[in-house]
Write a protein that holds these residues in place. Structure first.
Motif, short mmCIF file in Angstrom:
data_model
loop_
_atom_site.label_atom_id
_atom_site.label_comp_id
_atom_site.label_asym_id
_atom_site.label_seq_id
_atom_site.Cartn_x
_atom_site.Cartn_y
_atom_site.Cartn_z
N SER A 24 -46.54 -32.25 48.16
CA SER A 24 -45.14 -32.02 48.53
C SER A 24 -44.97 -30.77 49.39
CB SER A 24 -44.27 -31.91 47.27
OG SER A 24 -44.72 -30.85 46.43
N SER A 25 -46.01 -30.44 50.17
CA SER A 25 -45.87 -29.33 51.12
C SER A 25 -44.86 -29.72 52.19
CB SER A 25 -47.22 -29.01 51.76
OG SER A 25 -47.64 -30.08 52.59
N PRO A 26 -44.29 -28.75 52.93
CA PRO A 26 -43.31 -29.10 53.96
C PRO A 26 -43.82 -30.12 54.97
CG PRO A 26 -43.26 -26.74 53.53
CD PRO A 26 -44.42 -27.29 52.76
N LEU A 27 -45.05 -29.94 55.47
CA LEU A 27 -45.59 -30.89 56.44
C LEU A 27 -45.79 -32.26 55.80
CD1 LEU A 27 -46.64 -31.46 59.25
CD2 LEU A 27 -48.90 -30.68 58.53
N ALA A 28 -46.24 -32.29 54.55
CA ALA A 28 -46.44 -33.56 53.87
C ALA A 28 -45.12 -34.30 53.71
CB ALA A 28 -47.08 -33.32 52.51
N ASN A 29 -44.06 -33.58 53.40
CA ASN A 29 -42.75 -34.21 53.25
C ASN A 29 -42.27 -34.82 54.58
OD1 ASN A 29 -42.54 -33.62 50.52
ND2 ASN A 29 -41.55 -31.65 50.87
N ILE A 30 -42.55 -34.13 55.67
CA ILE A 30 -42.19 -34.66 56.98
C ILE A 30 -42.98 -35.94 57.26
CG2 ILE A 30 -42.30 -34.24 59.47
CD1 ILE A 30 -41.77 -31.26 58.83
N ARG A 31 -44.28 -35.91 56.98
CA ARG A 31 -45.11 -37.09 57.21
C ARG A 31 -44.69 -38.24 56.30
NH1 ARG A 31 -51.27 -34.53 57.70
NH2 ARG A 31 -51.04 -33.70 59.82
N SER A 88 -43.55 -41.83 57.60
CA SER A 88 -44.29 -43.02 57.19
C SER A 88 -43.36 -44.16 56.78
CB SER A 88 -45.25 -42.69 56.04
OG SER A 88 -44.55 -42.46 54.83
N SER A 89 -42.13 -43.82 56.38
CA SER A 89 -41.17 -44.86 56.02
C SER A 89 -40.60 -45.56 57.25
CB SER A 89 -40.02 -44.25 55.20
OG SER A 89 -40.46 -43.85 53.93
N PHE A 90 -40.53 -44.81 58.37
CA PHE A 90 -39.98 -45.38 59.59
C PHE A 90 -41.07 -45.91 60.52
CE2 PHE A 90 -36.83 -42.26 58.13
CZ PHE A 90 -35.71 -43.07 58.07
N LEU A 91 -42.25 -45.30 60.45
CA LEU A 91 -43.37 -45.70 61.31
C LEU A 91 -44.61 -45.96 60.45
CD1 LEU A 91 -42.86 -42.91 64.00
CD2 LEU A 91 -42.22 -45.32 64.27
N PRO A 92 -44.53 -46.94 59.54
CA PRO A 92 -45.62 -47.13 58.58
C PRO A 92 -46.97 -47.43 59.21
CG PRO A 92 -44.09 -48.99 58.54
CD PRO A 92 -43.45 -47.92 59.35
N SER A 93 -46.99 -48.11 60.35
CA SER A 93 -48.26 -48.47 60.96
C SER A 93 -49.06 -47.26 61.42
CB SER A 93 -48.03 -49.42 62.15
OG SER A 93 -47.24 -48.79 63.14
N PHE A 94 -48.38 -46.13 61.64
CA PHE A 94 -49.07 -44.91 62.07
C PHE A 94 -49.66 -44.15 60.88
CE2 PHE A 94 -46.33 -45.70 65.69
CZ PHE A 94 -47.13 -45.36 66.76
N GLY A 119 -41.61 -47.37 50.82
CA GLY A 119 -40.60 -46.70 51.63
C GLY A 119 -39.60 -45.89 50.83
N LEU A 120 -38.81 -45.12 51.56
CA LEU A 120 -37.88 -44.20 50.94
C LEU A 120 -36.75 -44.90 50.19
CD1 LEU A 120 -37.51 -41.38 53.62
CD2 LEU A 120 -38.81 -41.34 51.49
#
Length: 463
Positions: A264-271, A275-281, A293-294
């Motif tokens: 749950s680091s800041p960068l992890a939360n962004i990723r 991932s919910s909007f661009l799951p294939s990436f 998803g969220l």
């Protein structure tokens, strides 16, 4: 003199350059390793002292026998008429523990389980129990040595439970770890402690004893027993405490394996958001059904399953007091988690699917650990002591872990974190697996699968 168009292009290029520069700096700052906090490895957490403190370093056998009068009193309480409301028509566990199923549980507890309490107590004693004093707290643990170590390498393993579990979760897993199989070159010497405030381990006497401080105690326990380097396996709180230990004390950790890896680091939360909007990436398509998803996370986890955590993180002593002297309420509160956390679809069943994966005896063994030690209040305090600004301010989620890491995902776990999100924290993720059965309690539910996954991780970690 440059034209207006040329000037506009230059301004646009300049603005884009600034935006790219700021974005890159922010990304670099977010992905930079967090600073390891300097926690006091000798901080005292026991009762208030009149004089100076001298730690008793003796490691002694511990008798978990229960006073007969406590069992007699429990029988008396379970004999009382139940004051339950009839469940709504057509409802299973959607409103919580179904009253009809609760009547069955109480009847079995009273008329079958407790009539054979001596057998159950002997079962709980099947492994050797010990106690030692760490930082003012009497810490209980099970210590199981390998039984078939010939020709195999023996590695020490710190095995950590969570809430609402206990060391009882590991009784089916321990023989597998300490016996091994023909496919593995390793066998394990296992230390399975009751977390401070759980079961037979003493709770802290003052505020501030969160998951980070628990990890210090767990490391000191392993050092006390002569293990300067060791493996860690854990789920639930055991996952968080184990991860903290690996972040705080990298020189002591041979590897970390979890059935509930998170970040749950800041960068992890962004990723995680992306991932919910661009799951294939971010997500391997063959495992897409693990990551819902969220929307699902918000509805099924936060809104439906996390109410208990809010209560325990804000008013632990209130809910603890309500349950401590109410065995029926204690059973309903804890049993419910073994229904919906094992498989969220079980909530639509009138019996919560409890006996699809567990027996009443197994579940009542776990309840009895809480009941006979009166540890429900002290166990739930861990939520209040960890889910606060002081603990979050330690920024442990941003501290990189370089030890080998293995993450096992069982389909019906409450939520999963993809490798792309974990990567910023776990810099040496050597093992990542997905299983289409199992939920939040794999050591209890699918011990063979968890053992094989852990053994596979160890093989990769030391290849």
């Amino acid at each position: 003199m440059p034209s207006a168009a040329t000037t506009s292009v230059r301004i646009l290029i300049g603005a884009l350059t600034v935006i790219i520069g700021v974005t890159y700096k922010n990304y670099r700052d977010l992905s930079a390793p967090g600073k390891r906090p300097d926690l006091d490895s000798n901080e005292y957490w026991g009762p208030k002292l009149q004089g100076s403190y001298k730690e008793n370093k003796a490691v002694l056998p511990y008798d978990i026998s229960v006073a007969p009068e406590l069992i007699a009193d429990l029988k008396t309480q379970l004999d009382r008429p139940l004051k339950l409301q009839e469940p709504l028509e057509g409802v299973g566990f959607e409103y919580g523990f179904n009253a009809n199923e609760l009547q069955k549980v109480v009847k079995y507890w009273r008329e079958s389980y407790l009539t054979k309490w001596n057998e159950h107590e002997q079962f709980l004693k099947k492994f050797k129990h010990f106690q030692t004093e760490i930082q003012g707290l009497k810490i209980h643990f099970i210590h199981v040595k390998p039984v078939k170590a010939e020709g195999k390498k023996v590695l020490p393993l710190l095995l950590l439970h969570g809430w609402p579990g206990s060391v009882r979760e590991f009784y089916e897993l321990l023989p597998l770890l300490t016996t091994g199989n023909d496919k593995s070159d390793y066998v394990f010497e296992v230390i399975a402690p009751s977390l401070p405030g759980y079961g037979w381990s003493q709770s802290a006497s003052r505020p501030g004893f969160g998951a980070a401080q628990v990890s210090v105690v767990m490391r000191n326990l392993m050092l006390r027993l002569g293990f300067n380097k060791f493996l860690i396996q854990g789920g639930d709180w055991g996952s968080i405490i184990g991860s903290n230990l690996a972040a705080l004390f990298p020189d002591n950790v041979l590897g970390y394996h979890s059935n509930m890896c998170g970040n749950s680091s800041p960068l992890a939360n962004i990723r995680m958001l992306l991932s919910s909007f661009l799951p294939s990436f971010y997500i391997d398509s063959q495992y897409a059904h693990f990551y819902k998803g969220l929307g699902h996370l918000f509805k099924n986890l936060i809104m439906e399953e996390m109410g208990y955590a809010h209560i325990q993180a804000t008013k632990p002593d209130t809910i603890g007091s309500a349950l401590a002297h109410n065995p029926v309420g204690l059973a309903a509160y804890i049993f419910e988690k073994f229904s919906t956390w094992t498989n969220e679809e079980y909530k639509s069943l009138p019996d919560g699917g409890l006996t699809k994966r567990f027996s009443y005896d197994q579940l009542l063994d776990n309840i009895m650990v809480y009941y006979v030690t009166n540890s429900i209040t002290t166990s739930v305090r861990l939520y209040a002591e960890t889910m606060n600004s002081t603990q979050m301010g330690l920024n442990l989620e941003s501290v990189h872990i370089h030890a080998p890491v293995g993450c096992a995902r069982f389909l019906h776990e409450l939520a999963h974190t993809p490798d792309s999100v974990l990567a910023n924290k776990y810099r040496n993720l050597v093992h990542s697996t997905h299983y289409n059965e199992g939920g939040h309690f794999p050591a209890f539910e699918v011990p063979q699968q968890l053992y094989e996954d852990f053994a596979s991780f160890v093989k990769k970690a030391f290849a």
